[in-house]
Write a protein that holds these residues in place. Structure first.
Motif, mmCIF file in Angstrom:
data_model
loop_
_atom_site.group_PDB
_atom_site.id
_atom_site.type_symbol
_atom_site.label_atom_id
_atom_site.label_comp_id
_atom_site.label_asym_id
_atom_site.label_seq_id
_atom_site.Cartn_x
_atom_site.Cartn_y
_atom_site.Cartn_z
ATOM 1 N N LEU A 25 9.911 35.353 67.766
ATOM 2 C CA LEU A 25 10.702 34.642 68.769
ATOM 3 C C LEU A 25 11.855 35.502 69.294
ATOM 4 O O LEU A 25 12.135 35.522 70.494
ATOM 5 N N ARG A 26 12.520 36.223 68.378
ATOM 6 C CA ARG A 26 13.632 37.068 68.833
ATOM 7 C C ARG A 26 13.107 38.228 69.668
ATOM 8 O O ARG A 26 13.734 38.632 70.667
ATOM 9 N N SER A 27 11.943 38.769 69.279
ATOM 10 C CA SER A 27 11.352 39.868 70.044
ATOM 11 C C SER A 27 10.996 39.416 71.456
ATOM 12 O O SER A 27 11.218 40.158 72.427
ATOM 13 N N GLN A 28 10.463 38.209 71.568
ATOM 14 C CA GLN A 28 10.099 37.690 72.889
ATOM 15 C C GLN A 28 11.331 37.491 73.764
ATOM 16 O O GLN A 28 11.245 37.629 74.991
ATOM 17 N N ARG A 29 12.468 37.202 73.143
ATOM 18 C CA ARG A 29 13.713 37.031 73.903
ATOM 19 C C ARG A 29 14.396 38.364 74.180
ATOM 20 O O ARG A 29 15.382 38.426 74.909
ATOM 21 N N ARG A 30 13.879 39.435 73.551
ATOM 22 C CA ARG A 30 14.479 40.768 73.672
ATOM 23 C C ARG A 30 15.973 40.715 73.364
ATOM 24 O O ARG A 30 16.820 41.215 74.102
ATOM 25 N N GLU A 31 16.261 40.133 72.211
ATOM 26 C CA GLU A 31 17.630 39.875 71.794
ATOM 27 C C GLU A 31 17.904 40.639 70.494
ATOM 28 O O GLU A 31 17.059 40.666 69.595
ATOM 29 N N GLN A 35 23.439 39.997 69.033
ATOM 30 C CA GLN A 35 23.500 39.042 70.148
ATOM 31 C C GLN A 35 23.156 37.635 69.658
ATOM 32 O O GLN A 35 23.780 36.649 70.069
ATOM 33 N N LEU A 36 22.175 37.542 68.766
ATOM 34 C CA LEU A 36 21.783 36.248 68.225
ATOM 35 C C LEU A 36 22.930 35.647 67.406
ATOM 36 O O LEU A 36 23.240 34.455 67.533
ATOM 37 N N HIS A 68 18.015 27.150 70.108
ATOM 38 C CA HIS A 68 18.237 28.396 70.836
ATOM 39 C C HIS A 68 16.957 28.905 71.481
ATOM 40 O O HIS A 68 16.965 29.362 72.641
ATOM 41 N N TYR A 69 15.842 28.823 70.755
ATOM 42 C CA TYR A 69 14.577 29.362 71.238
ATOM 43 C C TYR A 69 13.749 28.340 72.024
ATOM 44 O O TYR A 69 12.699 28.668 72.575
ATOM 45 N N THR A 71 12.213 25.639 70.722
ATOM 46 C CA THR A 71 11.044 25.287 69.914
ATOM 47 C C THR A 71 11.376 24.083 69.036
ATOM 48 O O THR A 71 11.377 24.206 67.800
#
Length: 280
Positions: A25-31, A35-36, A68-69, A71
């Motif tokens: 999920l974090r990879s998909q947000r490129r975060e 930052q998270l 946040h995501y 989901t």
């Protein structure tokens, strides 16, 4: 909500699956982790440890990540599965036991049952058997629990503060003799120089630890870690920020508790209310 992903090729072990989902999920947000952390208000290192499988964090963190995501419910469900995995529970508990043996001081809050370090053999036997443990396994676990009480013995024993919910004292054993022994044991333990027992009355209402059994361990290196437990799972909390939030909750509950002197009077009152056996 993002489209449902196929699980083919994904880990079926709950803790690993939870970590995999967080990384994806974090990879998909490129975060970045930093930052998270900044977005959610937790130390970014917590999320790094969650993604590497070192910890699963708390349900509050999982809920915040779901929001946040985008989901809703997904990560919290995976967290619950990871928290309830018996293999991971045993692994975490072994680590906790090792840390407990090193601790310089311990602080406990009991929701509905008395802490193991203050239990008599009769209380431990009744509690464990109520959970479905029988036979040789029951005997072994009772002996192990009673053996842990040695931690509070000796001149170099750690300091132990136990805050007991009144509910723990309002739930007696079926055997009144054993219940009387348990209450007498609490009074005896409360006289030790390294043991402090306090009671939180039901009349104070809801508070920060209403449904959370918690033990804090202060370690020789200055760190404080916490063991947080429900009736079905437990979590070893080692992250500084999370531990500090739990400690704040504990401090607020301690402020609501009766003083050690008043708590002793309350336990004595409970003892006086135990029915006497009819004369033979």
């Amino acid at each position: 909500m993002p489209p449902r992903r196929a699980i083919t090729g994904r880990s079926q072990e709950p803790r690993q699956r939870f970590a995999e989902e967080l990384r994806l999920l974090r990879s998909q947000r490129r975060e970045s982790l930093r930052q998270l952390g900044a977005a959610l208000g937790w130390d970014w290192s917590l999320f790094g440890k969650m993604e590497s499988g070192q910890t699963i964090g708390s349900p509050e963190v999982a809920e915040a990540l779901d929001q946040h995501y985008g989901t809703p419910g997904l990560l919290l469900t995976l967290w619950e599965l990871a928290a309830g995995d018996p293999t991971q529970f045993r692994e975490r508990y072994r680590r906790y036991m090792a840390l407990e043996a090193e601790a310089l001081s311990l602080w406990h809050y009991a929701v509905s049952v008395l802490p193991g370090l203050l239990q008599t053999e009769g209380y431990a036997h009744a509690l464990l058997s109520a959970g479905g443990i029988m036979g040789e396994e029951l005997t072994r676990q009772v002996e192990a629990r009673i053996g842990r009480r040695e931690l509070l013995d000796g001149d170099d024993a750690p300091r132990f503060r136990a805050i007991l919910s009144e509910a723990a004292l309002r739930t007696p054993l079926e055997d009144t003799n054993e219940w009387r022994k348990q209450l007498e044991h609490l009074l005896d333990m409360g006289e030790r120089r390294n043991v402090m027992i306090q009671v939180v009355r039901q009349e104070v209402g809801l508070h920060a630890l209403t449904n959370t059994h918690t033990m804090f361990l202060r370690l020789p290196d200055g760190r404080t870690v916490a063991w947080v437990e429900t009736g079905y799972s437990g979590e070893l909390v080692q992250e500084t920020a999370a531990t500090e939030r739990l400690q704040l909750s504990y401090d607020l509950v301690r402020d609501l508790a009766l003083s050690p002197v008043e708590s002793r009077k309350f336990v004595k009152q409970m003892l006086e209310e135990v029915p006497c056996d009819p004369p033979i």
